[in-house]
Write a protein that holds these residues in place. Structure first.
Motif, mmCIF file in Angstrom:
data_model
loop_
_atom_site.group_PDB
_atom_site.id
_atom_site.type_symbol
_atom_site.label_atom_id
_atom_site.label_comp_id
_atom_site.label_asym_id
_atom_site.label_seq_id
_atom_site.Cartn_x
_atom_site.Cartn_y
_atom_site.Cartn_z
ATOM 1 N N UNK A 145 -4.424 16.736 3.920
ATOM 2 C CA UNK A 145 -5.017 17.800 4.732
ATOM 3 C C UNK A 145 -4.603 19.187 4.256
ATOM 4 N N UNK A 146 -3.409 19.280 3.675
ATOM 5 C CA UNK A 146 -2.927 20.566 3.173
ATOM 6 C C UNK A 146 -3.515 20.913 1.810
ATOM 7 N N UNK A 147 -4.325 20.002 1.269
ATOM 8 C CA UNK A 147 -4.962 20.260 -0.018
ATOM 9 C C UNK A 147 -4.085 20.005 -1.217
ATOM 10 N N UNK A 148 -2.975 19.307 -1.001
ATOM 11 C CA UNK A 148 -2.092 19.003 -2.122
ATOM 12 C C UNK A 148 -2.664 17.867 -2.970
ATOM 13 N N UNK A 149 -2.257 17.844 -4.220
ATOM 14 C CA UNK A 149 -2.703 16.772 -5.108
ATOM 15 C C UNK A 149 -1.932 15.494 -4.759
ATOM 16 N N UNK A 150 -2.647 14.467 -4.349
ATOM 17 C CA UNK A 150 -2.044 13.228 -3.883
ATOM 18 C C UNK A 150 -2.550 12.074 -4.742
ATOM 19 N N UNK A 151 -1.639 11.265 -5.233
ATOM 20 C CA UNK A 151 -2.039 10.098 -6.016
ATOM 21 C C UNK A 151 -2.815 9.126 -5.131
ATOM 22 N N UNK A 152 -3.739 8.390 -5.742
ATOM 23 C CA UNK A 152 -4.532 7.431 -4.973
ATOM 24 C C UNK A 152 -3.652 6.324 -4.388
ATOM 25 N N UNK A 153 -2.686 5.841 -5.178
ATOM 26 C CA UNK A 153 -1.814 4.763 -4.720
ATOM 27 C C UNK A 153 -0.391 5.290 -4.625
ATOM 28 N N UNK A 154 0.188 5.232 -3.431
ATOM 29 C CA UNK A 154 1.538 5.740 -3.189
ATOM 30 C C UNK A 154 2.411 4.607 -2.668
ATOM 31 N N UNK A 155 3.296 4.096 -3.526
ATOM 32 C CA UNK A 155 4.167 2.986 -3.159
ATOM 33 C C UNK A 155 5.581 3.491 -2.899
ATOM 34 N N UNK A 156 6.238 2.938 -1.869
ATOM 35 C CA UNK A 156 7.657 3.227 -1.700
ATOM 36 C C UNK A 156 8.469 2.016 -2.156
ATOM 37 N N UNK A 157 9.722 2.237 -2.474
ATOM 38 C CA UNK A 157 10.556 1.213 -3.093
ATOM 39 C C UNK A 157 10.905 0.094 -2.110
ATOM 40 N N UNK A 158 10.821 -1.139 -2.592
ATOM 41 C CA UNK A 158 11.170 -2.316 -1.783
ATOM 42 C C UNK A 158 11.994 -3.278 -2.650
ATOM 43 N N UNK A 159 13.306 -3.125 -2.686
ATOM 44 C CA UNK A 159 14.159 -3.919 -3.580
ATOM 45 C C UNK A 159 14.476 -5.316 -3.054
ATOM 46 N N UNK A 160 14.970 -6.153 -3.953
ATOM 47 C CA UNK A 160 15.472 -7.473 -3.580
ATOM 48 C C UNK A 160 16.726 -7.322 -2.719
ATOM 49 N N UNK A 161 16.903 -8.260 -1.794
ATOM 50 C CA UNK A 161 18.129 -8.292 -0.999
ATOM 51 C C UNK A 161 18.621 -9.734 -0.912
ATOM 52 N N UNK A 162 19.867 -9.944 -1.326
ATOM 53 C CA UNK A 162 20.512 -11.263 -1.279
ATOM 54 C C UNK A 162 21.935 -11.076 -0.763
ATOM 55 N N UNK A 163 22.680 -12.160 -0.689
ATOM 56 C CA UNK A 163 24.068 -12.076 -0.240
ATOM 57 C C UNK A 163 24.893 -11.176 -1.152
ATOM 58 N N UNK A 164 24.511 -11.082 -2.423
ATOM 59 C CA UNK A 164 25.280 -10.303 -3.395
ATOM 60 C C UNK A 164 25.222 -8.807 -3.125
ATOM 61 N N UNK A 165 24.085 -8.316 -2.593
ATOM 62 C CA UNK A 165 23.970 -6.867 -2.374
ATOM 63 C C UNK A 165 23.690 -6.503 -0.917
ATOM 64 N N UNK A 166 23.890 -7.463 -0.020
ATOM 65 C CA UNK A 166 23.555 -7.275 1.388
ATOM 66 C C UNK A 166 24.220 -6.038 1.988
ATOM 67 N N UNK A 167 25.464 -5.790 1.618
ATOM 68 C CA UNK A 167 26.213 -4.685 2.210
ATOM 69 C C UNK A 167 25.665 -3.316 1.806
ATOM 70 N N UNK A 168 24.800 -3.269 0.803
ATOM 71 C CA UNK A 168 24.195 -2.022 0.367
ATOM 72 C C UNK A 168 23.067 -1.567 1.301
ATOM 73 N N UNK A 169 22.642 -2.469 2.191
ATOM 74 C CA UNK A 169 21.487 -2.181 3.048
ATOM 75 C C UNK A 169 21.884 -2.252 4.524
ATOM 76 N N UNK A 170 21.312 -1.350 5.310
ATOM 77 C CA UNK A 170 21.511 -1.398 6.752
ATOM 78 C C UNK A 170 20.747 -2.581 7.336
ATOM 79 N N UNK A 171 21.305 -3.158 8.380
ATOM 80 C CA UNK A 171 20.591 -4.227 9.075
ATOM 81 C C UNK A 171 19.292 -3.666 9.655
ATOM 82 N N UNK A 172 18.173 -4.326 9.414
ATOM 83 C CA UNK A 172 16.884 -3.822 9.919
ATOM 84 C C UNK A 172 16.911 -3.652 11.427
ATOM 85 N N UNK A 173 16.112 -2.712 11.911
ATOM 86 C CA UNK A 173 16.045 -2.423 13.341
ATOM 87 C C UNK A 173 14.921 -3.201 14.014
ATOM 88 N N UNK A 174 14.301 -4.119 13.284
ATOM 89 C CA UNK A 174 13.182 -4.873 13.844
ATOM 90 C C UNK A 174 13.388 -6.359 13.622
#
Length: 317
Positions: free
Chosen positions: A288-317
């Motif tokens: 709406x502000x007239x900025x140049x916006x890419x057609x496809x906008x992805x946000x990061x979704x990394x793997x989560x396992x027991x090895x890196x669990x502590x790097x992520x907050x517990x989901x709120x849902x």
């Protein structure tokens, strides 16, 4: 201001009407409508809605009309038409069906109303009629889950898949990414059968119960999200077979996070509904502000396992 109305006709109160008329031409003030897929189906969508409302309130220059299709394509098409009639500045749609909603999106396009698709992509035929997509890369999520499955099974085994809602783009993309990548890197792992769980934990539990009756050997289960994955886990626990099965999902729910922490669930894909909602609103505002916006906008979704669990907050849902 938050207006929540799932009825086909949207009626503004007198006070809201006055506020809108006085601010209608205010610089950088926008009215944005959103029609969601099915808020009641899982806690991800419920959290998304709450985060979207909070983000709009924080922006300070956005009035929103929040609608929910309840998983009904016909209702969502009607909601799109209603938003077009209201002449909102922009529409955000979480599509119930990536193909069926294209005519309604084209109607908004022809009316000069920019459309941002959120969370789940529409079919390629409709891409010319949208301003942007905002959400996760679901094919990539399937790929990452396949890599975790291959690692967990060390290249050999028999697995089953519980997919999402049939015809739903997210479900199809996650399944396709998973199946294609698994065949590439783990030809020794056999995908014996896929059945839909419709994003529902109870449904997924029944599907898994059927799998357990049908197959004496199941080494792994891939579920299109953790809500279904925990349903599968519960079924395996009930049959006394959970310890022999690797469970991998996507969209890490709190129940999935806890199951990983307990060592019952191997891994998932971390995806925040708050990030999802905020990204969709910001994309619409940028358009709406007239900025140049890419057609496809992805946000990061990394793997989560027991090895890196502590790097992520517990989901709120």
């Amino acid at each position: 201001m938050f207006i929540n109305n799932n009825l086909k006709m949207h009626v503004l109160t007198a006070s809201v009407f006055m506020a809108l008329t006085t601010a209608a031409h205010a610089e950088n003030s926008y009215r944005i409508g959103i029609t969601q897929n099915n808020v009641g189906v899982d806690s991800y969508q419920t959290t998304y809605e709450r985060a979207f409302v909070e983000a709009a309130e924080a922006a300070g220059n956005v009035d929103i009309v929040v609608l929910d299709a309840g998983g009904d394509v016909a209702r969502q098409i009607g909601q799109m038409q209603d938003l077009v009639q209201q002449q909102v500045d922009a529409i955000i749609i979480w599509p119930t069906n990536g193909q069926a909603v294209i005519p309604a999106i084209r109607q908004a396009y022809n009316a000069g109303i920019p459309v941002v698709v959120t969370n789940s992509k529409i079919a390629e035929a409709g891409l010319d009629f949208i301003s942007a997509f905002s959400g996760p890369d679901n094919v990539q999520q399937g790929i990452l889950s396949a890599e975790m499955m291959c690692d967990a099974l060390e290249g050999d085994g028999q697995i089953v898949q519980i997919s999402g809602q049939p015809g739903y783009t997210t479900a199809m993309e996650r399944a396709a990414g998973f199946e294609q990548r698994l065949a590439e890197i783990c030809p020794g792992v056999e995908l014996m059968e896929t059945q839909p769980g419709n994003w529902n934990r109870e449904r997924a539990q029944r599907v898994m119960e059927d799998f357990l009756t049908k197959y004496d050997r199941i080494d792994g289960v891939y579920s299109g999200d953790d809500n279904m994955g925990v349903g599968a886990l519960n079924a395996a626990k009930g049959a006394g077979r959970a310890e022999e099965i690797i469970f991998i999902g996507a969209t890490n729910f709190a129940v999935g996070y806890d199951a990983i922490q307990r060592g019952e669930y191997y891994g998932s894909i971390y995806q925040s509904p708050v990030d999802d909602a905020e990204a969709a609103l910001q994309t619409a505002l940028d358009v709406l502000a007239g900025e140049e916006v890419a057609k496809m906008n992805f946000f990061e979704t990394p793997k989560i396992t027991a090895e890196n669990l502590e790097e992520f907050d517990r989901p709120v849902f």
